[in-house]
Design a protein around this motif. Structure first.
Motif, short mmCIF file in Angstrom:
data_model
loop_
_atom_site.label_atom_id
_atom_site.label_comp_id
_atom_site.label_asym_id
_atom_site.label_seq_id
_atom_site.Cartn_x
_atom_site.Cartn_y
_atom_site.Cartn_z
N LEU A 8 0.34 -1.78 3.00
CA LEU A 8 1.47 -2.64 2.65
C LEU A 8 1.26 -3.27 1.27
N LEU A 9 0.03 -3.72 0.98
CA LEU A 9 -0.24 -4.32 -0.33
C LEU A 9 -0.05 -3.30 -1.45
N ALA A 10 -0.50 -2.08 -1.19
CA ALA A 10 -0.33 -1.04 -2.21
C ALA A 10 1.14 -0.77 -2.46
N ALA A 11 1.94 -0.75 -1.37
CA ALA A 11 3.37 -0.52 -1.52
C ALA A 11 4.03 -1.64 -2.31
N CYS A 12 3.60 -2.88 -2.02
CA CYS A 12 4.17 -4.04 -2.75
C CYS A 12 3.84 -3.96 -4.23
N LEU A 13 2.61 -3.59 -4.57
CA LEU A 13 2.23 -3.48 -5.97
C LEU A 13 3.06 -2.43 -6.69
N LEU A 14 3.30 -1.32 -6.00
CA LEU A 14 4.13 -0.27 -6.60
C LEU A 14 5.52 -0.79 -6.89
N THR A 24 -0.34 5.32 -4.84
CA THR A 24 -1.73 4.88 -4.75
C THR A 24 -2.08 4.36 -3.36
N ARG A 25 -1.23 4.63 -2.38
CA ARG A 25 -1.53 4.18 -1.03
C ARG A 25 -2.78 4.85 -0.49
N ASP A 26 -3.47 4.14 0.41
CA ASP A 26 -4.68 4.70 1.01
C ASP A 26 -4.34 5.96 1.80
N PRO A 27 -5.30 6.88 1.91
CA PRO A 27 -5.08 8.04 2.76
C PRO A 27 -4.86 7.62 4.21
#
Length: 424
Positions: A8-14, A24-27
């Motif tokens: 979720l954090l990766a999605a927010c940063l994007l 860049t989301r985790d696998p």
């Protein structure tokens, strides 16, 4: 930090960075039971899988699957997808709200008897789908060995789950001597462990194995079902292991990876177990079922792709013949042209010769009862006396009653009721 939170954090940063088009989301993490060559083949299939989401996958293979998953759940860091062979464990997780119901695309592939539906929150739902299956009611033998006087190989050690090769014997004897209806009652907790049909399976197993020296008993208790290893660490199989003077082995189809040559043959176990002819073409089966533990929608997409025809063909294409996965006949996949004689025989038994398929009984039971069953088999093998057996069956019956007593709410453990499926 949990995998979901990191995602979720990766999605927010994007979303906050203009023009950022890189995913860049985790696998997605897949936890499963396959190691060695099986694990390599599955991991290779994951690497090649194009699910249209742009996600990548990390596979974690372990022989201590339950312990690993329980630890991850307690840490609130479960895998996105886990592949389990126990309907009992999957039922437990579903009723504890750890699993996510499958989307329709995957649920349509929830073939019986591997994926019975559950009623949770007053709704009938599907929580897992079989990725691969195995046929258990088999006997392997050295080619040309006399079938009228078999000497049985027994290796009961298996890391955290030692004893299951013995429970397979008991289950197969109950199924072939008492039939699918009573087998189902027993596996789903509706039959007393002291019932004559169940007790008779234990005593029949002891008679079939014959009298054994203390040294032979200890050897079987401490030797893996894979047998001893070669100089380079590869399993030989019990039939080929030094010190095991035996001609026949009761074991599931998966063991073909240690018997890749043409000196070992396979046949249905019914010939050796006795019982009415009506149950001769009834077989016990097992399976490795995929379930979603994550709220990430890409985890649902991954299970849908893995259980699809294309996903199965990709996986099979990555595997060597001796570890090539078997699939339910209802999946609609024909054998590859390169199938070995053993593959063809097992496929024939599963598809055209089976009258009824029944799921592995111990893997239907509540985990605590299954584990007690494993331990009881080890104790009985060491001391196959009637006094010992009566004590062990009393203990197992106590656990069965307790499990049923605790199943009064929708969230408590209650096994599915339909674990056998007529074929054809």
């Amino acid at each position: 930090m949990s995998r979901l939170l990191r995602t979720l954090l990766a999605a927010c940063l994007l979303a906050l960075v203009p023009g950022c088009g890189t995913d860049t989301r985790d696998p997605l993490v897949v936890l499963g039971p396959w190691t060695g060559e099986e694990g390599k083949a599955f991991e290779a299939a994951l690497d090649e899988l194009d699910d249209g989401t742009g996600r990548t996958y990390t596979y974690e293979g372990t022989r201590s699957l339950r312990e690993t998953l329980v630890s991850q759940l307690e840490a609130d860091d479960p895998p996105d997808v886990a592949v389990l062979n126990s309907i009992g464990e999957l039922t437990e997780y579903a009723r504890r709200d750890k699993l996510r119901p499958l989307v329709d695309e995957s649920a349509e592939r929830a073939f019986a008897p591997w994926s019975p539906t559950l009623i949770v929150d007053n709704r009938q739902r599907t929580f897992w789908v079989p990725l691969k299956i195995d046929l258990k009611s088999l006997v392997w033998s050295k080619r040309g060995a006399p079938g009228d006087r078999p000497t049985w190989c027994v290796g009961l050690a298996s890391q955290a789950t030692s004893g299951w090769p013995g429970t397979d014997w008991i289950e197969d004897l109950v199924l072939h001597r008492a039939g699918p209806a009573l087998y189902t009652q027993w596996a789903t907790g509706r039959l007393d462990w002291r019932d004559p049909a169940v007790k008779g399976a234990w005593t029949s197993w002891a008679r079939l194995l014959g009298k054994r020296t203390p040294e032979a008993v200890e050897q079987s208790l401490t030797t893996s079902f894979e047998g001893t290893s070669t100089a380079d660490g590869q399993p030989r199989g019990l039939l080929d292991s030094p010190g095991f003077d035996c001609t026949h082995e009761h074991q599931s189809a998966f063991i073909r990876y240690v018997y890749a040559g043409d000196d070992v043959e396979v046949e249905p176990s019914a010939r050796y177990l006795g019982g009415p002819s009506a149950y001769r073409d009834t077989f016990e089966v097992a399976g490795d079922m995929a379930a979603v533990f994550s709220d990430d929608p890409d985890a649902q997409e991954l299970v849908a792709r893995l259980s699809s025809r294309a996903g199965r063909e990709l996986w099979r294409g990555e595997a060597e013949p001796e570890v090539r996965p078997l699939f339910p006949d209802t999946a609609g996949l024909a054998l590859p042209k390169s199938a070995t004689p053993v593959e063809r025989e097992i496929h024939s038994l599963l598809t055209s010769r089976a009258h009824t398929l029944c799921f592995d009984a111990s893997d239907v039971m509540a985990p605590e009862l299954r584990d007690a069953f494993h331990r009881a088999v080890l104790e009985f093998f060491r001391d196959p006396t009637e006094r010992q057996l009566d004590s062990l069956l009393d203990q197992l019956e106590t656990i069965r009653v307790q499990t049923n007593t605790d199943s009064g709410t929708d969230r408590s453990f209650r096994p599915p009721q339909a674990i056998c499926e007529p074929q054809g």
